[in-house]
Design an enzyme around this catalytic site. Structure first.
Site, short mmCIF file in Angstrom:
data_model
loop_
_atom_site.label_atom_id
_atom_site.label_comp_id
_atom_site.label_asym_id
_atom_site.label_seq_id
_atom_site.Cartn_x
_atom_site.Cartn_y
_atom_site.Cartn_z
N ASP A 38 0.84 -1.20 0.00
CA ASP A 38 0.00 0.00 0.00
C ASP A 38 0.87 1.26 0.00
O ASP A 38 1.59 1.52 0.97
CB ASP A 38 -0.91 -0.03 1.24
CG ASP A 38 -2.02 1.00 1.15
OD1 ASP A 38 -2.03 1.79 0.20
OD2 ASP A 38 -2.90 0.99 2.03
N ASP A 39 0.82 2.02 -1.07
CA ASP A 39 1.56 3.28 -1.20
C ASP A 39 3.07 3.08 -1.34
O ASP A 39 3.84 3.99 -1.01
CB ASP A 39 1.28 4.25 -0.02
CG ASP A 39 -0.16 4.70 0.07
OD1 ASP A 39 -0.98 4.26 -0.75
OD2 ASP A 39 -0.47 5.51 0.97
N CYS A 78 -6.19 4.22 -3.13
CA CYS A 78 -6.47 2.84 -2.67
C CYS A 78 -7.73 2.21 -3.24
O CYS A 78 -7.66 1.19 -3.94
CB CYS A 78 -6.57 2.82 -1.15
SG CYS A 78 -5.04 3.29 -0.34
N ARG A 82 -7.81 -0.95 -5.99
CA ARG A 82 -8.11 -2.33 -5.58
C ARG A 82 -9.28 -2.90 -6.38
O ARG A 82 -9.29 -4.08 -6.75
CB ARG A 82 -8.42 -2.36 -4.07
CG ARG A 82 -7.16 -2.25 -3.25
CD ARG A 82 -7.37 -1.53 -1.93
NE ARG A 82 -6.09 -0.95 -1.56
CZ ARG A 82 -5.16 -1.59 -0.86
NH1 ARG A 82 -5.39 -2.78 -0.38
NH2 ARG A 82 -3.99 -1.02 -0.62
N LYS A 135 -5.39 -5.51 4.01
CA LYS A 135 -6.31 -4.37 3.86
C LYS A 135 -7.28 -4.64 2.71
O LYS A 135 -6.87 -4.99 1.62
CB LYS A 135 -5.49 -3.11 3.57
CG LYS A 135 -6.33 -1.90 3.19
CD LYS A 135 -5.44 -0.67 3.10
CE LYS A 135 -6.12 0.46 2.35
NZ LYS A 135 -5.28 1.66 2.28
N HIS A 137 -10.62 -2.50 1.91
CA HIS A 137 -10.95 -1.16 1.41
C HIS A 137 -11.87 -1.15 0.19
O HIS A 137 -11.81 -0.27 -0.65
CB HIS A 137 -9.67 -0.35 1.12
CG HIS A 137 -9.85 1.11 1.45
ND1 HIS A 137 -8.86 2.06 1.27
CD2 HIS A 137 -10.93 1.77 1.95
CE1 HIS A 137 -9.32 3.24 1.63
NE2 HIS A 137 -10.58 3.08 2.06
N SER A 160 -8.27 1.76 5.53
CA SER A 160 -6.89 2.22 5.74
C SER A 160 -6.53 2.31 7.23
O SER A 160 -7.39 2.57 8.08
CB SER A 160 -6.68 3.59 5.10
OG SER A 160 -6.82 3.48 3.71
N HIS A 240 1.53 2.44 3.90
CA HIS A 240 0.59 3.55 4.12
C HIS A 240 0.82 4.09 5.53
O HIS A 240 0.98 3.31 6.47
CB HIS A 240 -0.83 2.99 3.98
CG HIS A 240 -1.92 4.00 3.94
ND1 HIS A 240 -2.24 4.80 5.02
CD2 HIS A 240 -2.77 4.36 2.95
CE1 HIS A 240 -3.24 5.59 4.69
NE2 HIS A 240 -3.59 5.34 3.44
N ASP A 292 -0.39 -0.58 -4.75
CA ASP A 292 -1.70 -0.08 -5.20
C ASP A 292 -1.65 1.33 -5.79
O ASP A 292 -2.56 1.74 -6.48
CB ASP A 292 -2.72 -0.13 -4.06
CG ASP A 292 -2.47 0.92 -2.98
OD1 ASP A 292 -1.30 1.32 -2.79
OD2 ASP A 292 -3.45 1.33 -2.33
N ASN A 293 -0.60 2.08 -5.48
CA ASN A 293 -0.44 3.44 -6.04
C ASN A 293 0.93 3.95 -5.62
O ASN A 293 1.65 3.29 -4.86
CB ASN A 293 -1.55 4.41 -5.59
CG ASN A 293 -1.79 4.44 -4.10
OD1 ASN A 293 -2.80 3.97 -3.61
ND2 ASN A 293 -0.84 4.99 -3.35
N LYS A 313 1.28 9.58 -5.23
CA LYS A 313 -0.09 9.16 -4.92
C LYS A 313 -1.07 10.32 -5.13
O LYS A 313 -0.78 11.45 -4.75
CB LYS A 313 -0.15 8.69 -3.47
CG LYS A 313 -1.54 8.38 -2.95
CD LYS A 313 -1.49 7.86 -1.53
CE LYS A 313 -2.88 7.62 -0.98
NZ LYS A 313 -2.87 6.93 0.31
MG MG Z 1 -2.65 3.05 -1.37
#
Ligand code: MG
Length: 482
Positions: A38-39, A78, A82, A135, A137, A160, A240, A292-293, A313
């Site tokens: 994540d991130d 996010c 996803r 996660k 989300h 998150s 994240h 994811d980003n 992001k």
């Molecule tokens: Mg993310």
């Protein structure tokens, strides 16, 4: 002489029969594990160029498998990202992106609609056991939870790790206060639950242990499900913000707390690959590692880096949506560096193809089967990548060229991170670029040199692609504003 010959023939026959029985036949249906950080930014791991974060397991995974350098997500935040991965469709098609609320929140009632068919749902219908870990989300209420969407089991946080903030506790109330707010007992300030299937089993989640516990759960699931084909979706909660790591990873990295967090994720990946080897599953399991980003730049040293890519992001410059990607499947993948364009939305058609699951023909897919690229037997079918921010297409890449029709500052960008030409003044609201910006992102991956004036014909071609694309978008109920 004849007796000897007869004996030799018999022995050869017996040896042949035993060898045939001894050699395990490769099962028809491979296992799949998708590891989704994540991130985590394009430049955050060793094999993608980070000079002070040590990631030997991911580096080795890339050398043994394939490192993909032009791999994209469906959105730079996010929730829509996803939705794109799990459905193989642009989030606009499922109502999972919005200009009003960028992601789902604890007060959201919406989520991934039951009519959407996830990778898990399609594989489950084809004899796979399935598990979601980490996660989610995509909606924390039924019918939007993982076990409503084709996963046999779920363990993780439903949104998150910076949500459900208890404002009366230390750490301040503004989001930027969180930069210095990620040590020791501070997880108590985030009332984020851990769920098992549909039940809350811990609240607040002890975030220091999340990466370790997700890893233990993944290893246990591999062992539990190994007698049938399986699919594991491991979506790490980190890096994240707020950042947490296990005691064993405290102050281990030259890269500071952010480096500690990434090195724990690297350790986790090593544990998973080692388990596959020990269980004799490595040659029948495709493992994909990606993010994811892009990195969340406003958190300075608690956010990552997109390396030489511009942006972050929440934005449609390359750093927001181009992510590191590694594919691993010993004995089947051709070891390579792959520079073809691909996206997370390609995973669904690819996994369907490899497992023999039928791709439904009642809906539009935005992904392409990557099997030929994985096996080194062909090129990508993908012609272009759409860069959506919310419900709007901001940019399109086709081949070498990327056009920006709109630009916008990324969540209060810190210009210290920018490679951008200072002539481009980014606004905090959507700004139409007329003429649009044009970059050759192979020659100029940092998007520094605008070549729009040299190629008006490419801009016109991109406008036609956009117009045609928008004709195929059918409005659906928005899930993020419910
Ligand atoms: Mg993310």
């Amino acid at each position: 002489m004849k007796t000897h010959l007869f004996t030799a023939i018999c022995m050869f026959f017996i040896a042949f029969v035993f060898t045939a029985c001894d050699t395990p036949t490769k099962p028809d249906k491979p296992n799949f594990i998708i590891i989704f950080a994540d991130d985590l930014g394009y430049g955050d791991i060793g094999v993608f160029g980070h000079p002070s974060i040590r990631t030997p397991n991911l580096d080795k995974m890339a050398v043994e498998g394939q490192k993909w350098t032009n791999f994209y997500v469906a959105a730079p935040v996010c929730t829509p990202s996803r939705a794109g991965l799990l459905t193989g469709r642009l989030p606009i098609r499922s109502g999972m992106c919005s200009d009003k609320r960028r992601v789902l929140f604890p007060d959201s009632n919406g989520g991934l609609p039951p009519s959407e068919l996830t990778i898990a749902r399609l594989l489950q219908g084809n004899g796979y056991k399935t598990a979601a870990i980490g996660k989610w989300h995509l909606g924390h209420l039924s019918p939007h939870l993982p076990t409503d969407h084709g996963f046999d089991s779920y363990f993780g946080i439903p949104y998150s790790n910076d949500m459900d903030r208890i404002k009366s506790l230390p750490g301040g109330s503004s989001i930027s206060d969180q930069i210095t707010f990620a040590e020791e007992e501070d997880f108590m300030a985030y009332n984020v639950p851990i769920m098992r299937d549909k039940e809350i089993v811990e609240r607040p989640a002890d975030q220091r242990t999340l990466t370790r516990r997700y890893t233990e759960e993944t290893v246990a699931k591999i062992k539990e499900m190994k007698d049938s084909p399986f699919f594991i979706y491991l979506a790490h909660s980190l890096p994240h913000i707020p950042l947490f790591r296990d005691e064993a990873f405290k102050d281990v990295s030259l890269g500071g707390i952010y480096g500690d967090v990434i090195e724990e994720i690297d350790w986790s990946t090593g544990q998973i690959l080692e388990t596959l080897r020990k269980e004799g599953l490595a040659e029948n399991t495709l493992v994909v590692f990606t993010s994811d980003n892009g990195p969340w730049h406003i958190f300075n040293t608690h956010g990552g880096t997109a390396g030489m890519l511009n942006g972050a992001k929440g934005g449609t410059f390359e750093g927001g949506m181009r992510v590191p990607a590694i594919f691993w499947w010993p004995g089947t993948l051709r070891q390579d560096v792959v520079m073809d364009m691909a996206t997370t939305m390609d995973l669904l058609p690819t996994l369907c193809k490899l497992s023999g699951a039928k791709l439904p023909d009642d809906r539009v897919y935005d992904g392409y089967d990557l099997t030929a690229l994985l096996k080194g037997a062909g090129k990508s079918e993908r012609d272009y990548v759409m860069y959506y921010w919310g419900e709007k297409v901001y940019a399109i890449r086709k081949g070498d060229y990327k056009v920006h029709f709109y630009t916008q500052n990324e969540y209060g960008r810190n210009t210290a991170h920018s490679y951008r030409n200072p002539e481009i003044d980014l606004k905090n609201t959507r700004t139409e670029m007329e003429p649009p910006l044009l970059y050759n992102v192979n020659v100029d991956p940092s998007e520094k040199f605008n070549v729009a004036a040299d190629h008006p014909e490419i801009i016109e071609e991109m406008r036609a692609i956009l117009e045609n694309h928008l004709k195929g978008i059918i409005p659906v109920e928005n899930q993020l504003v419910k």
